[in-house]
Motif scaffolding. Structure first.
Motif, mmCIF file in Angstrom:
data_model
loop_
_atom_site.group_PDB
_atom_site.id
_atom_site.type_symbol
_atom_site.label_atom_id
_atom_site.label_comp_id
_atom_site.label_asym_id
_atom_site.label_seq_id
_atom_site.Cartn_x
_atom_site.Cartn_y
_atom_site.Cartn_z
ATOM 1 N N ARG A 6 52.041 -7.957 -13.179
ATOM 2 C CA ARG A 6 52.582 -8.009 -12.125
ATOM 3 C C ARG A 6 52.476 -6.611 -10.982
ATOM 4 O O ARG A 6 53.844 -6.446 -10.667
ATOM 5 C CB ARG A 6 54.372 -8.544 -12.149
ATOM 6 C CG ARG A 6 54.322 -9.821 -13.208
ATOM 7 C CD ARG A 6 55.975 -10.321 -13.185
ATOM 8 N NE ARG A 6 56.687 -8.938 -13.805
ATOM 9 C CZ ARG A 6 56.598 -9.101 -15.124
ATOM 10 N NH1 ARG A 6 56.016 -9.923 -16.080
ATOM 11 N NH2 ARG A 6 57.301 -8.363 -15.351
ATOM 12 N N GLY A 7 51.505 -5.440 -10.814
ATOM 13 C CA GLY A 7 51.701 -4.727 -10.625
ATOM 14 C C GLY A 7 51.274 -4.791 -8.827
ATOM 15 O O GLY A 7 51.278 -5.643 -8.294
ATOM 16 N N GLY A 8 51.731 -3.817 -7.942
ATOM 17 C CA GLY A 8 51.690 -4.030 -6.432
ATOM 18 C C GLY A 8 50.974 -2.773 -6.115
ATOM 19 O O GLY A 8 50.602 -1.932 -6.441
ATOM 20 N N ARG A 9 50.351 -3.226 -4.675
ATOM 21 C CA ARG A 9 49.570 -1.574 -3.995
ATOM 22 C C ARG A 9 50.563 -0.942 -3.744
ATOM 23 O O ARG A 9 51.686 -0.444 -3.315
ATOM 24 C CB ARG A 9 48.984 -2.702 -2.431
ATOM 25 C CG ARG A 9 48.009 -4.276 -2.796
ATOM 26 C CD ARG A 9 47.597 -4.164 -1.977
ATOM 27 N NE ARG A 9 46.809 -3.379 -0.266
ATOM 28 C CZ ARG A 9 45.184 -3.306 -0.719
ATOM 29 N NH1 ARG A 9 45.193 -4.018 -1.639
ATOM 30 N NH2 ARG A 9 45.018 -2.550 -0.142
ATOM 31 N N PRO A 10 50.105 0.546 -3.843
ATOM 32 C CA PRO A 10 50.626 1.602 -3.691
ATOM 33 C C PRO A 10 51.606 1.573 -2.302
ATOM 34 O O PRO A 10 50.945 0.633 -1.084
ATOM 35 C CB PRO A 10 49.981 2.969 -3.534
ATOM 36 C CG PRO A 10 48.728 2.261 -4.826
ATOM 37 C CD PRO A 10 48.916 0.611 -4.175
ATOM 38 N N GLN A 11 52.747 1.893 -2.026
ATOM 39 C CA GLN A 11 53.217 1.928 0.061
ATOM 40 C C GLN A 11 53.542 3.765 -0.301
ATOM 41 O O GLN A 11 53.833 4.270 -1.087
ATOM 42 C CB GLN A 11 54.164 0.934 -0.364
ATOM 43 C CG GLN A 11 54.748 -0.453 -0.623
ATOM 44 C CD GLN A 11 55.260 -1.103 -1.469
ATOM 45 O OE1 GLN A 11 56.745 -0.296 -1.054
ATOM 46 N NE2 GLN A 11 55.549 -2.203 -0.730
ATOM 47 N N GLU A 12 53.352 3.788 0.853
ATOM 48 C CA GLU A 12 53.488 5.148 1.577
ATOM 49 C C GLU A 12 55.021 5.294 1.093
ATOM 50 O O GLU A 12 55.987 4.371 2.450
ATOM 51 C CB GLU A 12 52.615 5.293 2.790
ATOM 52 C CG GLU A 12 53.262 6.773 3.505
ATOM 53 C CD GLU A 12 52.443 7.342 2.579
ATOM 54 O OE1 GLU A 12 52.604 8.660 2.741
ATOM 55 O OE2 GLU A 12 50.763 6.822 2.192
ATOM 56 N N VAL A 13 55.834 6.341 0.600
ATOM 57 C CA VAL A 13 57.418 6.523 0.681
ATOM 58 C C VAL A 13 56.937 7.983 1.132
ATOM 59 O O VAL A 13 56.907 9.200 0.162
ATOM 60 C CB VAL A 13 58.275 6.356 -0.616
ATOM 61 C CG1 VAL A 13 59.312 6.091 -0.194
ATOM 62 C CG2 VAL A 13 57.667 4.331 -0.628
ATOM 63 N N ALA A 14 58.078 8.353 2.174
ATOM 64 C CA ALA A 14 58.448 9.826 2.121
ATOM 65 C C ALA A 14 57.594 10.930 1.599
ATOM 66 O O ALA A 14 57.036 12.338 1.429
ATOM 67 C CB ALA A 14 59.955 11.120 1.179
ATOM 68 N N GLY A 15 55.727 10.136 1.933
ATOM 69 C CA GLY A 15 54.804 11.472 2.197
ATOM 70 C C GLY A 15 54.214 10.881 1.394
ATOM 71 O O GLY A 15 52.480 11.667 0.994
ATOM 72 N N HIS A 16 54.045 9.984 0.432
ATOM 73 C CA HIS A 16 53.102 10.064 -0.996
ATOM 74 C C HIS A 16 53.440 8.848 -1.607
ATOM 75 O O HIS A 16 53.978 7.436 -0.700
ATOM 76 C CB HIS A 16 53.768 11.095 -2.084
ATOM 77 C CG HIS A 16 55.348 10.332 -2.192
ATOM 78 N ND1 HIS A 16 56.174 11.109 -1.449
ATOM 79 C CD2 HIS A 16 55.706 9.570 -3.640
ATOM 80 C CE1 HIS A 16 57.353 10.715 -2.276
ATOM 81 N NE2 HIS A 16 57.262 9.542 -3.321
ATOM 82 N N ALA A 17 52.375 8.471 -2.407
ATOM 83 C CA ALA A 17 52.624 7.028 -2.215
ATOM 84 C C ALA A 17 53.474 6.521 -3.892
ATOM 85 O O ALA A 17 53.255 7.385 -4.568
ATOM 86 C CB ALA A 17 50.806 6.095 -2.682
ATOM 87 N N GLU A 18 53.686 5.787 -3.350
ATOM 88 C CA GLU A 18 54.117 4.910 -5.106
ATOM 89 C C GLU A 18 53.910 3.848 -5.523
ATOM 90 O O GLU A 18 53.659 2.719 -4.267
ATOM 91 C CB GLU A 18 55.892 5.021 -4.387
ATOM 92 C CG GLU A 18 56.163 6.515 -4.732
ATOM 93 C CD GLU A 18 58.387 6.681 -4.259
ATOM 94 O OE1 GLU A 18 58.606 5.077 -4.689
ATOM 95 O OE2 GLU A 18 58.565 7.552 -4.274
ATOM 96 N N ILE A 19 54.179 3.415 -6.696
ATOM 97 C CA ILE A 19 54.440 1.928 -7.170
ATOM 98 C C ILE A 19 55.509 1.774 -8.131
ATOM 99 O O ILE A 19 55.397 2.226 -9.241
ATOM 100 C CB ILE A 19 52.882 1.916 -7.454
ATOM 101 C CG1 ILE A 19 52.412 2.860 -8.448
ATOM 102 C CG2 ILE A 19 51.838 1.350 -6.872
ATOM 103 C CD1 ILE A 19 51.464 2.752 -9.880
ATOM 104 N N ARG A 20 55.378 0.334 -8.874
ATOM 105 C CA ARG A 20 56.113 0.338 -9.884
ATOM 106 C C ARG A 20 55.961 -0.247 -11.164
ATOM 107 O O ARG A 20 56.189 0.747 -12.087
ATOM 108 C CB ARG A 20 57.338 -0.833 -9.534
ATOM 109 C CG ARG A 20 58.140 -1.235 -10.105
ATOM 110 C CD ARG A 20 59.313 -0.196 -10.471
ATOM 111 N NE ARG A 20 60.480 -0.325 -11.660
ATOM 112 C CZ ARG A 20 59.956 -0.426 -12.940
ATOM 113 N NH1 ARG A 20 59.196 0.531 -13.074
ATOM 114 N NH2 ARG A 20 61.379 -0.442 -13.335
ATOM 115 N N ARG A 21 54.763 0.134 -10.847
ATOM 116 C CA ARG A 21 53.981 -0.627 -12.303
ATOM 117 C C ARG A 21 52.616 0.173 -12.237
ATOM 118 O O ARG A 21 51.739 -0.611 -10.960
ATOM 119 C CB ARG A 21 54.038 -2.327 -12.690
ATOM 120 C CG ARG A 21 56.113 -2.371 -13.144
ATOM 121 C CD ARG A 21 55.681 -4.360 -13.549
ATOM 122 N NE ARG A 21 54.937 -4.023 -14.574
ATOM 123 C CZ ARG A 21 55.915 -4.391 -15.842
ATOM 124 N NH1 ARG A 21 57.015 -3.176 -15.353
ATOM 125 N NH2 ARG A 21 55.301 -3.660 -17.065
#
Length: 268
Positions: free
Chosen positions: A162-177
């Motif tokens: 159930r992972g998602g695509r990386p999202q841009e947050v505060a200038g860096h890429a983030e994911i949950r899984r």
């Protein structure tokens, strides 16, 4: 003595007892299977802490497609195997995995692609870092990945669901899984469908500990369900024996007719 057991009422009680006890025994067997599965995982974790690392490609298949694709997922028994792989870190495509707890604190795991000599890459969990003191919208201070060719050894981890695509947050890429198949289309190379949790994290990062499975909990459930099954059968046997023996002598007085006072014609 037990002819009453052939009556519809007691046949129904017997059938219900057998059905309930059978279900409980089966639930106990299921928990026993879970116990063996978790105990096997714990054994692999223990073995991985001291085993000599083997080549990554000897444990999981390399991707054969072009950029944005992934290779085959590792076999279940390959999880926690200690592997080694040589390549060059690509910090430009580094990803932070949010919501990860280490030592009771919630922070980020730092996921950096390691590009092998053939152009393929594997995601390496370089370690854990605390969030910025100013809040989640501020990028944490992440130590830079080593430059040049490096050899990494660590525990092989299968893709998370159930992972998602990386999202841009505060200038860096983030994911949950961590799901390489979902991350791969955002990268300029093919990925192994697994990741490596580094044994020796970069200075400034905390090693992500291996979490053992609670196998003893399942063992407790096994005993619980089988005890319930035994109690169910015993309870039926107790009631049947009591019914067969009839009322106790000390209860017969309750069923005797009241004596009648001959003079007045009323019960005494």
């Amino acid at each position: 003595m037990y002819r009453f057991l052939a009556t519809p009422r007691w046949l129904g009680y017997a059938a219900l007892t057998v059905a309930a006890a059978t279900v409980m025994v089966l639930l106990g067997l299921w928990q026993l299977d879970r116990y063996h599965q978790r105990a096997e995982i714990n054994a692999r974790i223990d073995a991985g802490t001291s085993a000599t690392p083997v080549a990554l490609t000897g444990v999981v298949g390399a991707p054969s497609g072009g950029p944005g694709t992934v290779g085959p997922a590792p076999a279940e028994h390959a999880q926690w195997t200690r592997v080694t792989v040589t390549g060059t870190y690509d910090p430009a495509h580094e990803i932070l995995v949010r919501g990860r707890t280490v030592e009771g604190a919630v922070g980020f795991e730092v996921l950096t692609p390691l590009v092998l000599g053939d152009g393929k890459a594997v995601l390496v969990d370089r370690g854990w870092v605390r969030p910025a003191s100013s809040g989640a919208l501020t990028a944490p201070q992440v130590p830079a990945a080593p430059s040049g060719s490096v050899t990494v050894s660590g525990r092989l981890q299968p893709p998370e669901s159930r992972g998602g695509r990386p999202q841009e947050v505060a200038g860096h890429a983030e994911i949950r899984r961590i799901t390489p198949a979902v991350i791969a289309p955002t990268l300029p190379y093919a990925l192994f469908d697994a990741y490596v949790s580094a044994d020796a994290p970069t200075a400034g990062l905390t090693m992500v500990p291996a979490e053992k499975q609670n196998a003893l909990q399942n063992a407790g459930y096994v005993l619980q369900w089988w005890l319930f099954a035994a109690m169910t059968v015993y309870g039926f046997g107790y009631l049947a024996r009591r019914e067969a023996r009839g009322p106790r002598p000390d209860n017969l007085l309750d069923e005797e007719p009241d004596e009648v006072d001959a003079a007045h014609g009323v019960p005494r």
